[in-house]
Design a protein around this motif. Structure first.
Motif, PDB file in Angstrom:
ATOM      1  N   ALA A 178       9.126  16.005  -9.131  1.00 52.79           N
ATOM      2  CA  ALA A 178       7.927  15.510  -9.059  1.00 52.79           C
ATOM      3  C   ALA A 178       8.037  14.022 -10.154  1.00 52.79           C
ATOM      4  O   ALA A 178       7.550  13.009  -9.659  1.00 52.79           O
ATOM      5  N   SER A 179       8.175  14.149 -11.401  1.00 50.51           N
ATOM      6  CA  SER A 179       8.645  13.207 -12.095  1.00 50.51           C
ATOM      7  C   SER A 179       9.399  13.891 -13.221  1.00 50.51           C
ATOM      8  O   SER A 179       9.498  15.156 -13.624  1.00 50.51           O
ATOM      9  N   LEU A 180      10.030  13.227 -14.105  1.00 54.65           N
ATOM     10  CA  LEU A 180      11.133  13.708 -15.139  1.00 54.65           C
ATOM     11  C   LEU A 180      10.310  14.146 -16.052  1.00 54.65           C
ATOM     12  O   LEU A 180      10.625  15.541 -16.806  1.00 54.65           O
ATOM     13  N   PRO A 181       9.044  13.515 -16.859  1.00 52.52           N
ATOM     14  CA  PRO A 181       8.437  14.119 -17.614  1.00 52.52           C
ATOM     15  C   PRO A 181       7.848  15.454 -17.533  1.00 52.52           C
ATOM     16  O   PRO A 181       7.779  16.360 -18.189  1.00 52.52           O
ATOM     17  N   ASP A 182       7.355  15.736 -16.042  1.00 54.09           N
ATOM     18  CA  ASP A 182       6.874  17.029 -15.821  1.00 54.09           C
ATOM     19  C   ASP A 182       7.950  18.031 -15.749  1.00 54.09           C
ATOM     20  O   ASP A 182       7.547  19.364 -16.141  1.00 54.09           O
ATOM     21  N   LEU A 183       9.088  17.763 -15.435  1.00 58.09           N
ATOM     22  CA  LEU A 183      10.364  18.683 -15.363  1.00 58.09           C
ATOM     23  C   LEU A 183      10.624  19.227 -16.967  1.00 58.09           C
ATOM     24  O   LEU A 183      10.639  20.069 -17.096  1.00 58.09           O
ATOM     25  N   VAL A 214       9.588  10.237   5.865  1.00 60.49           N
ATOM     26  CA  VAL A 214      10.030  11.119   4.651  1.00 60.49           C
ATOM     27  C   VAL A 214      10.279  12.540   4.960  1.00 60.49           C
ATOM     28  O   VAL A 214       9.797  13.204   5.582  1.00 60.49           O
ATOM     29  N   LEU A 215      11.605  12.901   4.518  1.00 59.80           N
ATOM     30  CA  LEU A 215      12.130  14.335   4.646  1.00 59.80           C
ATOM     31  C   LEU A 215      12.348  14.622   3.026  1.00 59.80           C
ATOM     32  O   LEU A 215      12.867  14.201   2.571  1.00 59.80           O
ATOM     33  N   VAL A 216      11.689  15.923   2.735  1.00 60.36           N
ATOM     34  CA  VAL A 216      11.951  16.487   1.497  1.00 60.36           C
ATOM     35  C   VAL A 216      12.691  18.041   1.643  1.00 60.36           C
ATOM     36  O   VAL A 216      12.254  18.753   2.533  1.00 60.36           O
ATOM     37  N   LEU A 217      13.960  18.046   1.248  1.00 63.27           N
ATOM     38  CA  LEU A 217      14.643  19.233   1.456  1.00 63.27           C
ATOM     39  C   LEU A 217      14.758  19.799   0.058  1.00 63.27           C
ATOM     40  O   LEU A 217      15.087  19.220  -1.084  1.00 63.27           O
ATOM     41  N   HIS A 218      14.482  21.175  -0.246  1.00 63.26           N
ATOM     42  CA  HIS A 218      14.833  22.103  -1.343  1.00 63.26           C
ATOM     43  C   HIS A 218      15.122  23.333  -1.271  1.00 63.26           C
ATOM     44  O   HIS A 218      14.808  23.947  -0.331  1.00 63.26           O
ATOM     45  N   GLY A 219      15.720  23.913  -2.162  1.00 61.73           N
ATOM     46  CA  GLY A 219      16.278  25.135  -2.007  1.00 61.73           C
ATOM     47  C   GLY A 219      15.136  26.169  -2.851  1.00 61.73           C
ATOM     48  O   GLY A 219      14.806  25.862  -3.873  1.00 61.73           O
ATOM     49  N   THR A 220      14.984  27.269  -2.220  1.00 61.72           N
ATOM     50  CA  THR A 220      13.820  28.239  -2.951  1.00 61.72           C
ATOM     51  C   THR A 220      14.566  28.981  -4.184  1.00 61.72           C
ATOM     52  O   THR A 220      13.811  29.363  -4.907  1.00 61.72           O
ATOM     53  N   ALA A 221      15.899  28.749  -4.283  1.00 65.99           N
ATOM     54  CA  ALA A 221      16.589  29.442  -5.368  1.00 65.99           C
ATOM     55  C   ALA A 221      16.862  28.501  -6.305  1.00 65.99           C
ATOM     56  O   ALA A 221      17.779  28.757  -7.330  1.00 65.99           O
ATOM     57  N   ASP A 222      16.408  27.348  -6.293  1.00 64.30           N
ATOM     58  CA  ASP A 222      16.711  26.245  -7.248  1.00 64.30           C
ATOM     59  C   ASP A 222      16.178  26.416  -8.729  1.00 64.30           C
ATOM     60  O   ASP A 222      15.071  26.298  -8.759  1.00 64.30           O
ATOM     61  N   ALA A 228       8.487  24.123  -6.337  1.00 64.16           N
ATOM     62  CA  ALA A 228       7.195  23.653  -6.710  1.00 64.16           C
ATOM     63  C   ALA A 228       7.263  22.065  -6.710  1.00 64.16           C
ATOM     64  O   ALA A 228       5.994  21.586  -6.215  1.00 64.16           O
ATOM     65  N   HIS A 229       8.368  21.536  -7.041  1.00 66.26           N
ATOM     66  CA  HIS A 229       8.263  19.904  -7.171  1.00 66.26           C
ATOM     67  C   HIS A 229       8.261  19.412  -5.852  1.00 66.26           C
ATOM     68  O   HIS A 229       7.561  18.522  -5.456  1.00 66.26           O
ATOM     69  N   ALA A 230       9.043  20.053  -4.818  1.00 64.71           N
ATOM     70  CA  ALA A 230       9.054  19.614  -3.603  1.00 64.71           C
ATOM     71  C   ALA A 230       7.699  19.696  -3.083  1.00 64.71           C
ATOM     72  O   ALA A 230       7.261  18.807  -1.972  1.00 64.71           O
ATOM     73  N   ARG A 231       7.003  20.601  -3.192  1.00 63.06           N
ATOM     74  CA  ARG A 231       5.615  20.858  -2.384  1.00 63.06           C
ATOM     75  C   ARG A 231       4.664  19.989  -3.185  1.00 63.06           C
ATOM     76  O   ARG A 231       3.975  19.422  -2.238  1.00 63.06           O
ATOM     77  N   ARG A 232       4.896  19.724  -4.229  1.00 59.84           N
ATOM     78  CA  ARG A 232       4.080  18.696  -4.887  1.00 59.84           C
ATOM     79  C   ARG A 232       4.367  17.214  -4.327  1.00 59.84           C
ATOM     80  O   ARG A 232       3.201  16.596  -3.950  1.00 59.84           O
ATOM     81  N   LEU A 233       5.644  16.768  -4.027  1.00 61.16           N
ATOM     82  CA  LEU A 233       5.783  15.773  -3.427  1.00 61.16           C
ATOM     83  C   LEU A 233       5.134  15.576  -1.862  1.00 61.16           C
ATOM     84  O   LEU A 233       4.783  14.490  -1.515  1.00 61.16           O
ATOM     85  N   ALA A 234       5.473  16.639  -1.058  1.00 60.04           N
ATOM     86  CA  ALA A 234       4.856  16.768   0.061  1.00 60.04           C
ATOM     87  C   ALA A 234       3.337  16.574   0.318  1.00 60.04           C
ATOM     88  O   ALA A 234       2.947  15.812   1.037  1.00 60.04           O
ATOM     89  N   LEU A 242       8.525  18.581   4.968  1.00 56.05           N
ATOM     90  CA  LEU A 242       9.166  19.671   3.761  1.00 56.05           C
ATOM     91  C   LEU A 242       9.896  20.571   4.473  1.00 56.05           C
ATOM     92  O   LEU A 242       9.412  21.517   5.266  1.00 56.05           O
ATOM     93  N   VAL A 243      11.082  20.939   4.079  1.00 55.90           N
ATOM     94  CA  VAL A 243      11.898  21.793   4.439  1.00 55.90           C
ATOM     95  C   VAL A 243      12.610  22.582   3.311  1.00 55.90           C
ATOM     96  O   VAL A 243      13.104  22.140   2.471  1.00 55.90           O
ATOM     97  N   LEU A 244      12.182  23.958   3.253  1.00 50.10           N
ATOM     98  CA  LEU A 244      12.647  24.688   2.111  1.00 50.10           C
ATOM     99  C   LEU A 244      13.709  25.732   2.582  1.00 50.10           C
ATOM    100  O   LEU A 244      13.425  26.207   3.432  1.00 50.10           O
ATOM    101  N   VAL A 245      14.644  25.532   2.093  1.00 52.95           N
ATOM    102  CA  VAL A 245      15.947  26.241   2.248  1.00 52.95           C
ATOM    103  C   VAL A 245      16.128  27.626   1.697  1.00 52.95           C
ATOM    104  O   VAL A 245      16.293  27.648   0.631  1.00 52.95           O
ATOM    105  N   PRO A 246      15.868  28.756   2.266  1.00 57.87           N
ATOM    106  CA  PRO A 246      16.051  30.165   1.771  1.00 57.87           C
ATOM    107  C   PRO A 246      17.498  30.066   1.036  1.00 57.87           C
ATOM    108  O   PRO A 246      18.595  29.992   1.450  1.00 57.87           O
ATOM    109  N   ASP A 247      17.200  30.901  -0.355  1.00 50.45           N
ATOM    110  CA  ASP A 247      18.281  31.337  -1.096  1.00 50.45           C
ATOM    111  C   ASP A 247      19.154  30.179  -1.641  1.00 50.45           C
ATOM    112  O   ASP A 247      20.401  30.337  -2.047  1.00 50.45           O
TER     113      ASP A 247
END
Length: 271
Positions: A178-183, A214-222, A228-234, A242-247
């Motif tokens: 979502a942002s580098l300071p948040d991370l 816009v497509l946001v891809l993120h792994g659930t095991a990241d 949660a950052h991908a969800r916030r961006l969505a 938003l596509v969350l890729v299991p594992d």
């Protein structure tokens, strides 16, 4: 008893002062060294990926920056890919393999200060270099609205910035924050992360200004950048998919299933 209490108070005050001094030195050291931590630029020559040509494009400050380039097949769009902070154009070629195989053009600009490129990396510098890469494509006859921006990890910052400022074909964010300071604040809660970090890459604040699909891809095991950052961006861009890729972990960009999801989505939104 009062003498013992006074001595104890002095000892405690000295300990607190010492801890405060150590903390201040640590924070100051991290503030001074943060660019080398945020941008651990691989040094030296990186071998050109097979099927690509080496080109140079001019950027701000009179810098000539290297990029790997393969032109599109007739009628196909072009991908402009921005890699993660510890990667190179070799990793970019792996991440874009599926799209390249279907005829997409691919430009893999190397960051300033990375490989043999001159200059020092930084947020604003990355943005200027990204615009320069888009301008180079324009000089080859490839309009911005035929360019798909893809940003992996920290590359999501440059891709989002460009998509907010230029009319492009589409934006794909892979394992973004979502942002580098948040991370940083999440990873190191004992640090004043939101104050400490100079390079903000505030994707969440900018994504709502992006008019392209816009497509946001993120792994659930990241574990490096939580999903949660991908969800916030969505949430910041209600039209985003938003596509969350299991594992899947932070290496999501290199997985065939992620590249397949990109190709299938682009087939729907880019003609």
């Amino acid at each position: 008893m009062s003498l013992r209490v006074a001595r104890l108070r002095r000892v405690l005050a000295g300990a607190v002062l010492g801890l405060g001094l150590a903390y201040g030195i640590t924070v100051g050291g991290l503030y001074a060294a943060q660019r080398s931590l945020v941008f651990p630029a691989p040094a030296g020559f990186a071998e050109l990926p097979p099927g690509y040509d080496r080109i140079t494009f001019d950027s701000a400050g009179g810098l000539a920056l290297a990029a790997a380039w393969r032109p599109p097949a007739s009628g196909k769009p072009t991908v402009l890919f921005f890699h993660g902070n510890g990667d190179s154009w070799a990793g970019g070629a792996r991440a874009m393999q599926a799209l390249a195989d279907t005829g997409y053009g691919v430009m893999l600009p190397e960051y300033r200060g990375y490989g043999t490129n001159p200059g020092q990396p930084g947020e604003q510098e990355f943005y200027r270099d990204g615009h320069a890469a888009l301008d180079w494509l324009g000089a080859q006859g490839i309009r911005a609205d035929r360019v798909v921006l893809v940003g992996n990890s920290i590359g999501s910052g440059t891709a989002t910035q460009l998509a907010a400022e230029r009319r492009v074909a589409a934006l794909i964010l892979v394992s973004p924050f979502a942002s580098l300071p948040d991370l940083v604040a999440e990873k190191f809660p004992w640090l004043p992360g939101r104050w400490l970090v100079r390079d903000r890459f505030d994707n969440a604040a900018k994504l709502g200004r992006v008019s392209a699909p816009v497509l946001v891809l993120h792994g659930t095991a990241d574990t490096m950048i939580p999903a949660a950052h991908a969800r916030r961006l969505a949430r910041a861009q209600p039209r985003a998919r938003l596509v969350l890729v299991p594992d899947a972990d932070h290496d999501l960009a290199y997985l065939p299933r992620a590249q397949q999801a990109e190709a299938e989505w682009l087939a729907q939104v880019v003609r």
